[in-house]
Scaffold this motif. Structure first.
Motif, PDB file in Angstrom:
ATOM      1  N   VAL A  32       0.852  -1.192   0.000  1.00 17.17           N
ATOM      2  CA  VAL A  32       0.000   0.000   0.000  1.00 17.17           C
ATOM      3  C   VAL A  32       0.885   1.238   0.000  1.00 17.17           C
ATOM      4  O   VAL A  32       1.825   1.340   0.799  1.00 17.17           O
ATOM      5  N   GLU A  33       0.597   2.160  -0.903  1.00 21.00           N
ATOM      6  CA  GLU A  33       1.321   3.434  -0.959  1.00 21.00           C
ATOM      7  C   GLU A  33       0.434   4.468  -1.635  1.00 21.00           C
ATOM      8  O   GLU A  33      -0.142   4.208  -2.678  1.00 21.00           O
ATOM      9  N   TRP A  34       0.325   5.652  -1.029  1.00 25.96           N
ATOM     10  CA  TRP A  34      -0.590   6.661  -1.583  1.00 25.96           C
ATOM     11  C   TRP A  34       0.086   7.565  -2.604  1.00 25.96           C
ATOM     12  O   TRP A  34      -0.573   8.143  -3.460  1.00 25.96           O
ATOM     13  N   ASP A  35       1.419   7.740  -2.531  1.00 27.36           N
ATOM     14  CA  ASP A  35       2.125   8.622  -3.455  1.00 27.36           C
ATOM     15  C   ASP A  35       2.304   7.923  -4.797  1.00 27.36           C
ATOM     16  O   ASP A  35       2.887   6.838  -4.876  1.00 27.36           O
ATOM     17  N   LEU A  36       1.826   8.540  -5.874  1.00 29.21           N
ATOM     18  CA  LEU A  36       1.809   7.886  -7.183  1.00 29.21           C
ATOM     19  C   LEU A  36       3.209   7.539  -7.669  1.00 29.21           C
ATOM     20  O   LEU A  36       3.447   6.427  -8.146  1.00 29.21           O
ATOM     21  N   ALA A  37       4.147   8.477  -7.600  1.00 31.97           N
ATOM     22  CA  ALA A  37       5.490   8.212  -8.121  1.00 31.97           C
ATOM     23  C   ALA A  37       6.163   7.077  -7.359  1.00 31.97           C
ATOM     24  O   ALA A  37       6.791   6.193  -7.957  1.00 31.97           O
ATOM     25  N   ALA A  38       6.030   7.089  -6.039  1.00 25.81           N
ATOM     26  CA  ALA A  38       6.625   6.025  -5.233  1.00 25.81           C
ATOM     27  C   ALA A  38       5.959   4.690  -5.530  1.00 25.81           C
ATOM     28  O   ALA A  38       6.631   3.649  -5.652  1.00 25.81           O
ATOM     29  N   PHE A 214       1.338   3.658 -15.219  1.00 24.37           N
ATOM     30  CA  PHE A 214       1.124   2.847 -14.021  1.00 24.37           C
ATOM     31  C   PHE A 214      -0.201   3.277 -13.401  1.00 24.37           C
ATOM     32  O   PHE A 214      -0.477   4.470 -13.267  1.00 24.37           O
ATOM     33  N   PHE A 215      -1.028   2.305 -13.058  1.00 29.36           N
ATOM     34  CA  PHE A 215      -2.330   2.563 -12.446  1.00 29.36           C
ATOM     35  C   PHE A 215      -3.169   3.502 -13.312  1.00 29.36           C
ATOM     36  O   PHE A 215      -3.949   4.317 -12.805  1.00 29.36           O
ATOM     37  N   GLY A 216      -2.978   3.399 -14.631  1.00 23.59           N
ATOM     38  CA  GLY A 216      -3.729   4.223 -15.567  1.00 23.59           C
ATOM     39  C   GLY A 216      -3.233   5.648 -15.692  1.00 23.59           C
ATOM     40  O   GLY A 216      -3.861   6.464 -16.388  1.00 23.59           O
ATOM     41  N   GLU A 217      -2.097   5.971 -15.057  1.00 23.21           N
ATOM     42  CA  GLU A 217      -1.561   7.327 -15.080  1.00 23.21           C
ATOM     43  C   GLU A 217      -0.201   7.330 -15.775  1.00 23.21           C
ATOM     44  O   GLU A 217       0.619   6.425 -15.577  1.00 23.21           O
ATOM     45  N   SER A 218       0.062   8.361 -16.575  1.00 24.75           N
ATOM     46  CA  SER A 218       1.358   8.510 -17.235  1.00 24.75           C
ATOM     47  C   SER A 218       2.390   9.014 -16.240  1.00 24.75           C
ATOM     48  O   SER A 218       2.123   9.944 -15.460  1.00 24.75           O
ATOM     49  N   MET A 219       3.579   8.425 -16.278  1.00 20.83           N
ATOM     50  CA  MET A 219       4.593   8.699 -15.264  1.00 20.83           C
ATOM     51  C   MET A 219       5.978   8.697 -15.915  1.00 20.83           C
ATOM     52  O   MET A 219       6.276   7.826 -16.743  1.00 20.83           O
ATOM     53  N   PRO A 220       6.871   9.629 -15.566  1.00 21.99           N
ATOM     54  CA  PRO A 220       8.251   9.548 -16.058  1.00 21.99           C
ATOM     55  C   PRO A 220       8.924   8.261 -15.587  1.00 21.99           C
ATOM     56  O   PRO A 220       8.780   7.873 -14.429  1.00 21.99           O
ATOM     57  N   SER A 336       9.711  12.381 -11.276  1.00 23.90           N
ATOM     58  CA  SER A 336      10.592  13.505 -11.576  1.00 23.90           C
ATOM     59  C   SER A 336      11.849  13.403 -10.719  1.00 23.90           C
ATOM     60  O   SER A 336      11.951  12.569  -9.812  1.00 23.90           O
ATOM     61  N   LYS A 337      12.825  14.261 -10.979  1.00 22.58           N
ATOM     62  CA  LYS A 337      14.045  14.267 -10.176  1.00 22.58           C
ATOM     63  C   LYS A 337      13.728  14.490  -8.692  1.00 22.58           C
ATOM     64  O   LYS A 337      14.278  13.807  -7.822  1.00 22.58           O
ATOM     65  N   THR A 338      12.843  15.435  -8.413  1.00 26.53           N
ATOM     66  CA  THR A 338      12.485  15.720  -7.018  1.00 26.53           C
ATOM     67  C   THR A 338      11.727  14.552  -6.390  1.00 26.53           C
ATOM     68  O   THR A 338      11.959  14.199  -5.227  1.00 26.53           O
ATOM     69  N   GLU A 339      10.822  13.946  -7.157  1.00 23.41           N
ATOM     70  CA  GLU A 339      10.061  12.805  -6.628  1.00 23.41           C
ATOM     71  C   GLU A 339      10.963  11.612  -6.340  1.00 23.41           C
ATOM     72  O   GLU A 339      10.797  10.918  -5.320  1.00 23.41           O
ATOM     73  N   ILE A 340      11.933  11.370  -7.194  1.00 22.21           N
ATOM     74  CA  ILE A 340      12.846  10.252  -6.976  1.00 22.21           C
ATOM     75  C   ILE A 340      13.736  10.529  -5.763  1.00 22.21           C
ATOM     76  O   ILE A 340      14.003   9.632  -4.949  1.00 22.21           O
ATOM     77  N   ALA A 341      14.182  11.776  -5.610  1.00 24.71           N
ATOM     78  CA  ALA A 341      14.977  12.124  -4.429  1.00 24.71           C
ATOM     79  C   ALA A 341      14.180  11.872  -3.152  1.00 24.71           C
ATOM     80  O   ALA A 341      14.717  11.350  -2.158  1.00 24.71           O
ATOM     81  N   LYS A 342      12.909  12.221  -3.171  1.00 25.28           N
ATOM     82  CA  LYS A 342      12.059  11.988  -2.006  1.00 25.28           C
ATOM     83  C   LYS A 342      11.940  10.500  -1.708  1.00 25.28           C
ATOM     84  O   LYS A 342      11.989  10.066  -0.546  1.00 25.28           O
ATOM     85  N   GLN A 343      11.811   9.690  -2.754  1.00 21.36           N
ATOM     86  CA  GLN A 343      11.721   8.237  -2.563  1.00 21.36           C
ATOM     87  C   GLN A 343      13.005   7.689  -1.944  1.00 21.36           C
ATOM     88  O   GLN A 343      12.965   6.861  -1.026  1.00 21.36           O
TER      89      GLN A 343
END
Length: 371
Positions: A32-38, A214-220, A336-343
């Motif tokens: 379970v994870e709520w953040d889409l990028a993660a 992923f999950f029907g959403e476009s993602m880098p 994104s770069k920021t999202e990956i850094a957060k992960q």
């Protein structure tokens, strides 16, 4: 055990904790994870079919499968040294959702991880109360603060680990490493052991243009880990500041005329900001904004006092941060770069997770038929 043990990962993030447990033979059947990028990064590495992308509170209890193990780290911002420390912060209540899943999944063991301050919070006391006479009263708890460097991670990152068991008390894993190898243990792993040999001058400042759904959403992404070795374009003033900082040093090594006013007037505290790593020591904690030197000790360790031309005046790259978090190079990333850094910064160091996984697996093997 005749079959590999099954597990659920809650608040899974990009899957750092799952990676450690998978390496030790566990099979994730739900996450379970709520953040889409993660959630996309997790799905790209472990499968989209068993990832519940969304609010854990919206996961119906009747859909929760029974498993051998539940793991996870409820969000910790309310407990963190960098957070508000507000006991009423709604993020501090998410551990109760964790307990709801434990009650429904009936694992033989659960592992909860959090920041060091968690053990001093009122929420932790409520957790102990639930073990005494509440939702998890079947479980015996062991808990403590483990330092990632003591388990082969090249990072001095403390984490609270709670192990709950209904197949007998399970002690926390003993350290395998120690500073300078004292006590017959192996020496701490170092920054050098993780990032030496990577190009000191990254060839790009951007990620590739790859996108997936992923999950029907476009993602880098997904991006290979090698794509994370990109640089930044600091200002000349920033480069001048970096050039004065030796390994293990920080903002107090920067001449006053190069400092911002807030630092000139604040002569104490925040000692690790604008800091430079040391080759032959573990890093300090890799946080979510490791790409900003004003946030911590994130400058590349290469610096020689008598050879200015050999100094590497940049922050660590995303790949270097991921390696210091013990992610394998075949791990892939989305966002994104920021999202990956957060992960990367939010993840449990893989090596620490693996050490806990080995301890848990040992006890599952010893008592394979517990109901």
């Amino acid at each position: 055990m005749t079959e590999r043990p099954t597990m659920i990962d809650l608040f899974a993030g990009c899957g750092g904790m799952t990676q450690g447990f998978v390496q030790e033979g566990f099979v994730p059947v739900k996450a379970v994870e709520w953040d889409l990028a993660a959630a996309a990064t997790y799905a790209a590495n472990f499968g989209e079919d068993h990832m519940h992308w969304g609010d854990i509170a919206q996961w119906p209890t009747e859909d929760i499968p029974e498993v051998d193990l539940v793991i996870g780290g409820p969000p910790c911002q309310g407990f963190s040294n960098l957070g508000s420390k507000d006991v009423n912060d709604p993020r501090n209540k998410l551990w109760k959702e964790y307990l709801r899943v434990v009650a429904a999944a009936r694992p033989r063991i659960f592992v909860l991880e959090n920041v060091q301050r968690f053990m001093r919070s009122s929420e932790f006391q409520l957790l102990l109360d639930e073990a005494d006479h509440g939702m998890i009263s079947e479980y015996t708890l062991t808990y403590g603060v483990l330092l990632a460097a003591d388990y082969g991670v090249a990072q001095r990152r403390p984490r609270t680990i709670v192990i709950g068991s209904r197949i007998g008390e399970i002690p926390l894993p003993g350290p395998t490493h120690a500073k300078d190898g004292v006590g017959g243990l192996r020496p701490w792993e170092t920054v050098r052991s993780r990032i030496e040999g990577l190009a000191v001058k990254p060839k790009t400042t951007s990620l590739p243009q790859t996108r997936s759904t992923f999950f029907g959403e476009s993602m880098p992404g997904p991006f290979k880990s090698s794509a994370l070795h990109f640089g930044r374009q600091p200002r000349e003033l920033s480069l001048a500041r970096y050039d004065h900082v030796p390994p293990g040093g920080g903002r107090f090594d920067v001449p006053d005329h190069l400092l911002p006013r807030c630092w000139r007037e604040k002569k104490t505290g925040t000692t690790d900001v604008m800091g430079r790593m040391q080759w032959d020591a573990p890093s300090l904690t890799i946080r979510t904004e490791f790409f900003k030197p004003e946030k911590g000790q994130y400058l590349h360790p290469q610096w020689e006092a008598d050879k200015p031309q050999r100094r590497v005046n940049r922050v660590i790259t995303h790949l270097e941060a991921a390696r210091l978090q013990d992610f394998p190079d075949d791990f892939v990333w989305c966002g994104s770069k920021t999202e990956i850094a957060k992960q990367i910064g939010n993840a449990v160091p893989v090596g620490l997770a693996a050490a806990v996984a080995r301890q848990v697996a040992r006890h599952l093997v010893e008592i394979p038929n517990a109901a």
